[in-house]
Design an enzyme around this catalytic site. Structure first.
Site, short mmCIF file in Angstrom:
data_model
loop_
_atom_site.label_atom_id
_atom_site.label_comp_id
_atom_site.label_asym_id
_atom_site.label_seq_id
_atom_site.Cartn_x
_atom_site.Cartn_y
_atom_site.Cartn_z
N ASP A 8 0.87 -1.17 0.00
CA ASP A 8 0.00 0.00 0.00
C ASP A 8 0.92 1.22 0.00
O ASP A 8 2.13 1.11 -0.19
CB ASP A 8 -0.97 -0.03 1.19
CG ASP A 8 -0.31 0.24 2.54
OD1 ASP A 8 0.94 0.35 2.62
OD2 ASP A 8 -1.05 0.35 3.54
N CYS A 65 3.11 -2.96 4.13
CA CYS A 65 2.25 -1.81 4.46
C CYS A 65 2.99 -1.03 5.55
O CYS A 65 4.16 -1.30 5.82
CB CYS A 65 0.84 -2.24 4.87
SG CYS A 65 0.66 -3.10 6.44
N THR A 67 2.90 -0.97 8.87
CA THR A 67 3.43 -1.82 9.95
C THR A 67 3.65 -3.26 9.51
O THR A 67 4.31 -4.02 10.21
CB THR A 67 2.46 -1.86 11.15
OG1 THR A 67 1.23 -2.45 10.71
CG2 THR A 67 2.24 -0.47 11.73
N GLY A 68 3.05 -3.65 8.41
CA GLY A 68 3.07 -5.04 7.97
C GLY A 68 1.94 -5.86 8.56
O GLY A 68 1.63 -6.94 8.08
N GLY A 70 -1.53 -5.12 8.91
CA GLY A 70 -2.78 -5.17 8.13
C GLY A 70 -2.67 -6.03 6.89
O GLY A 70 -3.53 -6.87 6.62
N HIS A 98 10.47 -23.69 9.28
CA HIS A 98 9.49 -24.41 10.10
C HIS A 98 8.05 -24.24 9.64
O HIS A 98 7.24 -25.15 9.86
CB HIS A 98 9.59 -23.95 11.56
CG HIS A 98 10.85 -24.37 12.22
ND1 HIS A 98 11.02 -24.28 13.58
CD2 HIS A 98 12.02 -24.87 11.74
CE1 HIS A 98 12.24 -24.72 13.91
NE2 HIS A 98 12.86 -25.07 12.79
N ARG A 132 9.36 -33.11 10.70
CA ARG A 132 8.38 -32.91 11.79
C ARG A 132 7.53 -31.67 11.57
O ARG A 132 6.42 -31.58 12.09
CB ARG A 132 9.10 -32.81 13.13
CG ARG A 132 9.97 -31.59 13.24
CD ARG A 132 10.83 -31.57 14.47
NE ARG A 132 11.71 -30.41 14.33
CZ ARG A 132 12.10 -29.66 15.31
NH1 ARG A 132 11.74 -29.92 16.53
NH2 ARG A 132 12.88 -28.64 15.09
N HIS A 133 8.02 -30.72 10.76
CA HIS A 133 7.28 -29.48 10.53
C HIS A 133 6.18 -29.66 9.48
O HIS A 133 5.21 -28.91 9.46
CB HIS A 133 8.22 -28.36 10.10
CG HIS A 133 9.32 -28.13 11.08
ND1 HIS A 133 9.10 -27.62 12.33
CD2 HIS A 133 10.64 -28.39 11.00
CE1 HIS A 133 10.26 -27.56 12.98
NE2 HIS A 133 11.20 -28.03 12.20
#
Length: 145
Positions: A8, A65, A67-68, A70, A98, A132-133
């Site tokens: 954005d 965005c 803050t990342g 949203g 992981h 395992r992940h």
């Protein structure tokens, strides 16, 4: 490998900086917008990028965005997306090893350019460990229905 990238207005400047890095590294990408600092709605860009990942138009993606937060929430609403908001290199590496994250989210207003490039570089180079992940990632997919 082809990368999708989108932002954005709050992430536009960092997106452009990351694109310069991708160009220097010879990494192919598709820019899904936005194309300026004029105010837009992050869910629109998160959806575009996420749909490109799910349809395999691109292999992985980076979204930004302010803050990342949203845009990562918006991306994670799309079935098949595992978007990880990362502000450090360890989280970036673990999100791939992981969690097999297929989208990396960054905060354009909260992370410095040099750190952002380190995070992107590590995230793109890190492979999913499986093992395992794998069952845990499968359980995430089962939650989606």
């Amino acid at each position: 490998m082809k990368i999708g990238i989108g932002s954005d207005h709050g992430g536009f400047e960092l997106k452009e900086y990351i694109k310069e890095y991708l160009d220097r590294e010879g990494i192919s990408y598709i820019d899904y917008g936005t194309n300026s600092i004029e105010s837009v709605d992050y869910p629109d860009y998160g959806k575009k990028v996420s749909e490109a990942v799910v349809s395999k138009e691109v292999d992985k993606a980076v979204v930004i965005c302010g803050t990342g937060i949203g845009i990562s929430i918006a991306c994670n609403k799309v079935k098949g997306i595992r978007c990880a908001l990362c502000g450090d290199t360890y989280s970036a590496r673990m999100s791939r090893e992981h969690n097999d994250a297929n989208i990396l989210a960054l905060g354009g207003r909260v992370i410095g350019r040099d750190l952002a490039l380190e995070i992107v570089s590590i995230w793109l180079k890190t492979k999913f460990e499986g093992g395992r992940h794998e069952k845990r990632v499968e359980k995430i997919s089962e939650i989606e229905g």
